[in-house]
Structure formats: structure tokens, C-alpha cells
Design a protein around this motif. Structure first.
Motif: not given
Lengths: 113, 113
Positions: B32, B34, B36, B46, B49, B90, B94, B98-104
Motif C-alpha cells: 500500500y 501513500f 504526504y 495526506f 494512496k 514524503f 505499508r 504488516t502494520d508498519k508504515l515506513i516513510f522516505g
């Protein structure tokens, strides 16, 4: 108004002291996140929680602690073990994990003096 | 492990010209994705997505993004840039498992009059 509230907006801490950053949401969201933002490093995940009384470490959890006693609240404690705590801290929440986007608070700028 | 790369620290574009902000990702499983935007000393807002389906997704303020699975990319685009689009952007990912939301690390967009 619905949203995520972080407080305080600015926080000063003396070296060796613990400090707690507040994050409250009235969006009825299950998942909550804490990120740290440093120039040139983007957002790094500290801790996240999917449900009350449960949370997981992110990529940079050392020197931080959290609790999730209520669905609405996810406070972050920056302990004296965090060697470089000066940063901009962002809290976020989402309805659930997976495909839903996260909503962010306005951030807390922590400075160690 | 999940990761996001934004290869450009800054993108400069003249007002009225098209803009592209690049993002590539790495996940095990389906992503998934996104986008921002962040204005100075504020939280993240936001934009759009990608979950599944059409590779071109449209979002807020005239922005759109193109998902390319073979190139593992999710570039942000706008046909005609405005000075008010100047901000920090950004990309985040995700994985579906998993539940982790990782950003650049973020890309600063500067639109010149």
C-alpha cells in the motif's frame, strides 16, 4: 473538532531528565504511531500500536517508551537513555492498519538544553 | 524488510510546468503506497494512496501518482505546478502483511514564479 492533538508544541528538557509527549485522538482510530523527524532523515518509526494495551517497537525504539492504556491516548516518554533527543516528534493514527491512510498531529519540537 | 527511497533531496520547477517527485519502494508482498505533504513546522497532510486496481491514482490539489509494479515505483506528478505547491513531500509504504508504515527521507519541492 475531530483530530489528533499533540502537546506541548515546544518542549525544553535538561540533559538527564525524562520527558513525556502527549498524543490524543478523538477519531476512534485503532492504530497509533510515533515518528521522529530529523533534517535529511525523513520520518523514522519509534513505536506503533494496533490496539489498546499492545504496542510494537519501530526502527529506533531505544531510549523511548510508550503506553496504550486508552484507545484515545498514546503518550511517548523520551528517557535519559536517548542520547540525541533533540528532534521534531510526530504522532499519527489510522482507522486500522493495512490500506487506510494515517492522520498526523501538528508535532512537538523537543530541545535538550 | 520494508524501505522507501526518494532519490532527490530537492526538485526545482517553474510555475506552470509539470512536476515529478520520485519514489521507489521495497516490500515483501504487495504494497500500500501513500504520498504526504508537509509545510514548515506542521504535521503531514495526506495527498493520495494506491491500494489496488488502476495504476494512476488521483488525489488532492491536482496531484496524481503512477504505480509501476515492475519498477517498484510510485512517482508523484502534477501537470502544472503552482508556487503554493512548494513544500516537503514524503512517500510511504505499508506491506499488506504488516502494520508498519515506513516513510522516505522526503523531497523538497521548490516552485519558482
Amino acid at each position: 473538532d475531530g483530530g489528533i492533538t499533540q502537546s506541548p508544541k515546544y518542549l525544553f528538557r535538561k540533559e538527564g531528565q525524562n520527558v513525556t509527549l502527549s498524543c490524543e485522538q478523538n477519531l476512534n482510530h485503532d492504530a497509533m504511531y510515533w515518528y521522529r523527524q530529523d533534517p535529511g532523515q525523513g520520518l523514522r518509526l519509534i513505536y506503533y500500536s494496533q490496539i489498546v494495551n499492545d504496542f510494537q517497537k519501530g526502527d529506533i525504539a531505544e531510549g523511548y517508551s510508550v503506553s496504550r492504556e486508552k484507545k484515545e491516548s498514546f503518550p511517548l516518554t523520551v528517557t535519559s537513555a536517548q542520547k540525541n533527543p533533540t528532534a521534531f516528534y510526530l504522532c499519527a493514527s489510522s482507522i486500522r492498519t493495512g490500506s487506510t491512510e494515517a492522520f498526523f498531529g501538528q508535532g512537538t519540537r523537543l530541545t535538550v538544553v | 524488510a520494508q524501505s522507501v527511497a526518494q532519490p532527490e533531496d530537492q526538485v526545482n520547477v517553474a510555475e506552470g510546468n509539470p512536476l515529478t517527485v520520485k519514489c521507489t519502494y521495497s516490500v515483501s508482498g504487495n504494497p500500500y503506497l501513500f504520498w504526504y505533504v508537509q509545510y514548515p513546522n506542521r504535521g503531514l497532510q495526506f495527498l493520495l494512496k494506491y491500494i489496488t486496481g488502476d495504476n494512476l491514482v488521483k488525489g488532492s490539489y491536482g496531484f496524481e501518482a503512477e504505480f509501476n509494479k515492475s519498477q517498484t515505483s510510485f512517482h508523484l506528478k502534477k501537470p502544472s505546478a503552482l508556487v503554493s505547491d512548494s513544500a516537503l513531500y514524503f512517500c510511504a509504504v505499508r506491506a499488506t502483511n504488516t502494520d508498519k508504515l515506513i516513510f522516505g527521507t522526503g523531497t523538497r519541492l521548490q516552485v519558482f514564479p
